[in-house]
Design an enzyme around this catalytic site. Structure first.
Site, short mmCIF file in Angstrom:
data_model
loop_
_atom_site.label_atom_id
_atom_site.label_comp_id
_atom_site.label_asym_id
_atom_site.label_seq_id
_atom_site.Cartn_x
_atom_site.Cartn_y
_atom_site.Cartn_z
CG HIS A 125 -1.93 1.08 1.42
ND1 HIS A 125 -1.55 2.33 1.81
CD2 HIS A 125 -3.35 0.90 1.14
CE1 HIS A 125 -2.66 2.84 1.75
NE2 HIS A 125 -3.80 2.45 1.57
CG ASP A 203 0.93 -2.54 6.08
OD1 ASP A 203 -0.37 -2.52 6.80
OD2 ASP A 203 0.40 -1.75 4.92
CD GLN A 206 -6.87 -4.58 4.22
OE1 GLN A 206 -7.66 -5.16 4.66
NE2 GLN A 206 -6.91 -3.23 3.86
CE LYS A 229 -7.27 0.17 6.55
NZ LYS A 229 -7.90 0.30 4.99
CB CYS A 368 -3.64 3.15 -1.64
SG CYS A 368 -4.76 4.51 -1.10
N1 PMP Z 1 -1.83 -0.75 4.39
C1 PMP Z 1 -2.83 -1.29 3.96
C2 PMP Z 1 -2.38 -2.77 3.43
C3 PMP Z 1 -4.04 -0.82 3.73
O1 PMP Z 1 -4.95 -1.59 3.38
C4 PMP Z 1 -4.21 0.38 4.44
C5 PMP Z 1 -5.63 1.01 4.29
N2 PMP Z 1 -6.35 0.84 2.81
C6 PMP Z 1 -3.16 1.14 5.06
C7 PMP Z 1 -2.10 0.57 5.13
C8 PMP Z 1 -3.24 2.52 5.52
O2 PMP Z 1 -4.26 2.60 6.55
P1 PMP Z 1 -4.85 4.13 6.94
O3 PMP Z 1 -5.44 4.72 5.80
O4 PMP Z 1 -5.83 3.47 8.14
O5 PMP Z 1 -3.66 4.63 7.84
#
Ligand code: PMP
Length: 421
Positions: A125, A203, A206, A229, A368
Site C-alpha cells: 500500500h 503492515d 489487513q 478496519k 492505493c
Molecule cells: N496498509 C494497508 C495494507 C492498507 O490496506 C491500508 C488502508 N487501506 C493502509 C496501510 C493505510 O491505513 P490507514 O489509511 O488506516 O492509515
C-alpha cells in the site's frame, strides 16, 4: 456450513440493516477500506463522552483520572490482543499510515544512511512505500521491490536471494495485501531477515482485523494496524515496536505530553510510550479500539479467518466463471477474503457504480497500490472485500450482479475505451 454460526453477529452491527439504492438491502463488501463497528463499540465510546470524558495524563480530578485509567487500560488490552510483552510497546497513533511514518522518520533517520537499502514488496500500500521514498530523499538510501511471481505471490527463495544480495537495513512488508488478498508468511520472512541483521516492519492493516497476531511468536520488530478496519473507530491505530528499539529511537512528533522537562534551551523526553504520543491523544478512540479488540476476541480471530477464507474462495470461484473476468490475485486457497478483478470491456468505476444500484458496496480504483497495478499492466480494478458479518447470500448477489453488468456493458466482449482515472 460455518457461515450459519456467523449470521448471529449481523445483529451487532445496526448499519448492516441499511436499505440503499432504491429499496435494496445493503451488501457491504468494502471492508478492506474500512469495516463497520458493532453496537458495543459505539456504546463504549458514547458512554465515555456522556459520563467520564476529560483529557488524560494531566488533570488531578476525578474525570481526568477515570479517562486516564480507561486510556491506559485500552493500551494493556490492545497489547494483549497482539500479545506484546509489555504494554508500553503499544503506541497509539492516528492509524497505520501514521505508524509507518513514525518508524520511517524516527528509526529511519537514526539508522539509515546513503547507500543503504530498504526492501519492500511490489504489493505494498502507498502507506508502506511513500514514507520510505521520503526517507530515500532525506538520506540517499535505495528502495528495492520484491516482484510477484505468476501466482501473485513471492517465494521464500526470491526473498532469501534479495536479502542475501541486497543486505537491506529494513524489510517492510504487508501481512496481507489489500488488493490481491494474498497473505505473506510473516514469521518465516521475519526470521529470514533477522539472519541477515535486517529489521522487519509488518503492515498489519489487513491482517489484524482478520487473524490472530502474536508479535512475540512472529518476532517482528515493528507492526502497524488501524482501528477503523478492525471494528474500531477512525483516527486511531497502533504502532507496536520492540521496547529496546523504541527506547533508542528519537521522538517523531513533539510538543506536550512527550517530554520530561522543557527549558528555554532544550527538552528531555518522557519514557515510553509517552515519548511517541505528543499532544492530546485519541482518547475515546483508544477506548473504542479496546472494545473492538475485545469484541473480535469474543467472536474468535481463528474462526473469523477460517470463515472469511471460505467466503472469499466462494466469491472468487463464482466470479472466475464469468466470461471475461480476470481475478487479480492468487488461487482462492492462498488468500483471505479479498477478491479483486477486472472485466474486459467494463471499467472498474462503471462496475462499482452499477453494483451500487444493486445495493452492493465495493471499491474501484487502484486501492492505493499504484506500483502493483502498474506491474500488472492495469490502472484500476474492482475489489470486493469480505468480513465475518458478510454472508454467502451476499456473495451470490455479487456474482449474479457482476454477470448481469458484464452482459449489459460488454455484450460481445468488445473493449470499451478506458476512462482516465
Ligand atoms: N496498509 C494497508 C495494507 C492498507 O490496506 C491500508 C488502508 N487501506 C493502509 C496501510 C493505510 O491505513 P490507514 O489509511 O488506516 O492509515
Amino acid at each position: 456450513q460455518t457461515g450459519l454460526d456467523f449470521l448471529k453477529y449481523r445483529a451487532d452491527f445496526p448499519i448492516l440493516d441499511r436499505i440503499v439504492a432504491d429499496e435494496k438491502p445493503l451488501a457491504f463488501l468494502d471492508n478492506a477500506a474500512s469495516s463497520q463497528r458493532p453496537q458495543a463499540v459505539i456504546d463504549v465510546m458514547s458512554d465515555c463522552y456522556q459520563r467520564y470524558y476529560a483529557n488524560v495524563h494531566r488533570g488531578i480530578h476525578t474525570l481526568s483520572e477515570e479517562s486516564t485509567d480507561r486510556y491506559e487500560q485500552a493500551r494493556r488490552g490492545v497489547a494483549s490482543f497482539i500479545n506484546a510483552a509489555e504494554s508500553h510497546e503499544v503506541i497509539f497513533t492516528a492509524g497505520t499510515t501514521a505508524a509507518i511514518n513514525t518508524v520511517a522518520r524516527s528509526w529511519g533517520d537514526a539508522n539509515v544512511k546513503a547507500g543503504d537499502t530498504i526492501l519492500l514488496t511490489i504489493a505494498e500500500h502507498h502507506a508502506n512505500i511513500v514514507p520510505w521514498h521520503q526517507l530515500a530523499e532525506r538520506t540517499g538510501c535505495k528502495i528495492e521491490f520484491l516482484p510477484l511471481d505468476e501466482n501473485y505471490t513471492i517465494s521464500d527463495e526470491v526473498v532469501a536471494d534479495h536479502l542475501q544480495r541486497l543486505r537491506p537495513k529494513m524489510f517492510a512488508f504487508t501481512a496481507a495485501s489489500n488488493t490481491l488478498g494474498v497473505e505473506f508468511p510473516v514469521q518465516r520472512w521475519t526470521s529470514m531477515a533477522h539472519e541477515y541483521g535486517c529489521r522487519v516492519l509488518v503492515d498489519a492493516a489487513q491482517a489484524a482485523p482478520h487473524q490472530t497476531l502474536d508479535v512475540q511468536t512472529l518476532d517482528v520488530d515493528f507492526l502497524a494496524f488501524s482501528g477503523h478496519k478492525t471494528c474500531g473507530p477512525t483516527g486511531i491505530g497502533v504502532l507496536y515496536g520492540k521496547s529496546e528499539l523504541l527506547d533508542a529511537m528519537p521522538p517523531f512528533l513533539s510538543g506536550g505530553g512527550m517530554i520530561n522537562e522543557v527549558t528555554t534551551s532544550g527538552f528531555t523526553c518522557a519514557a515510553l510510550p509517552d515519548k511517541f504520543e505528543a499532544g492530546t491523544p485519541p482518547i475515546v478512540e483508544a477506548i473504542g479500539l479496546h472494545a473492538a479488540t475485545e469484541y473480535l476476541t469474543s467472536v474468535g480471530l481463528d474462526a473469523i479467518h477460517a470463515y472469511e477464507k471460505e467466503l472469499g474462495s466462494y466469491a472468487d470461484r463464482g466470479l472466475r466463471q464469468i466470461d471475461g473476468v480476470r481475478i487479480i490475485g492468487p488461487e482462492p486457497d492462498l488468500k483471505a477474503g479479498i477478491v479483486s478483478f477486472v472485466i474486459k470491456g467494463v471499467h472498474a468505476h462503471d462496475m462499482s457504480q452499477t453494483l451500487d444500484a444493486y445495493g452492493i458496496a465495493v471499491r474501484a480504483g487502484h486501492h492505493c497500490t499504484m506500483p502493483l497495478h502498474k506491474s500488472l499492466g492495469l490502472s484500476a480494478s474492482t475489489r470486493a472485500s469480505f468480513y465475518f458479518y458478510n454472508t454467502f447470500e451476499e456473495a451470490d448477489r455479487l456474482i449474479a450482479a457482476v454477470a448481469e453488468i458484464r452482459k449489459r456493458f460488454a455484450p460481445s466482449g468488445r473493449k470499451r475505451r478506458p476512462r482516465n482515472i
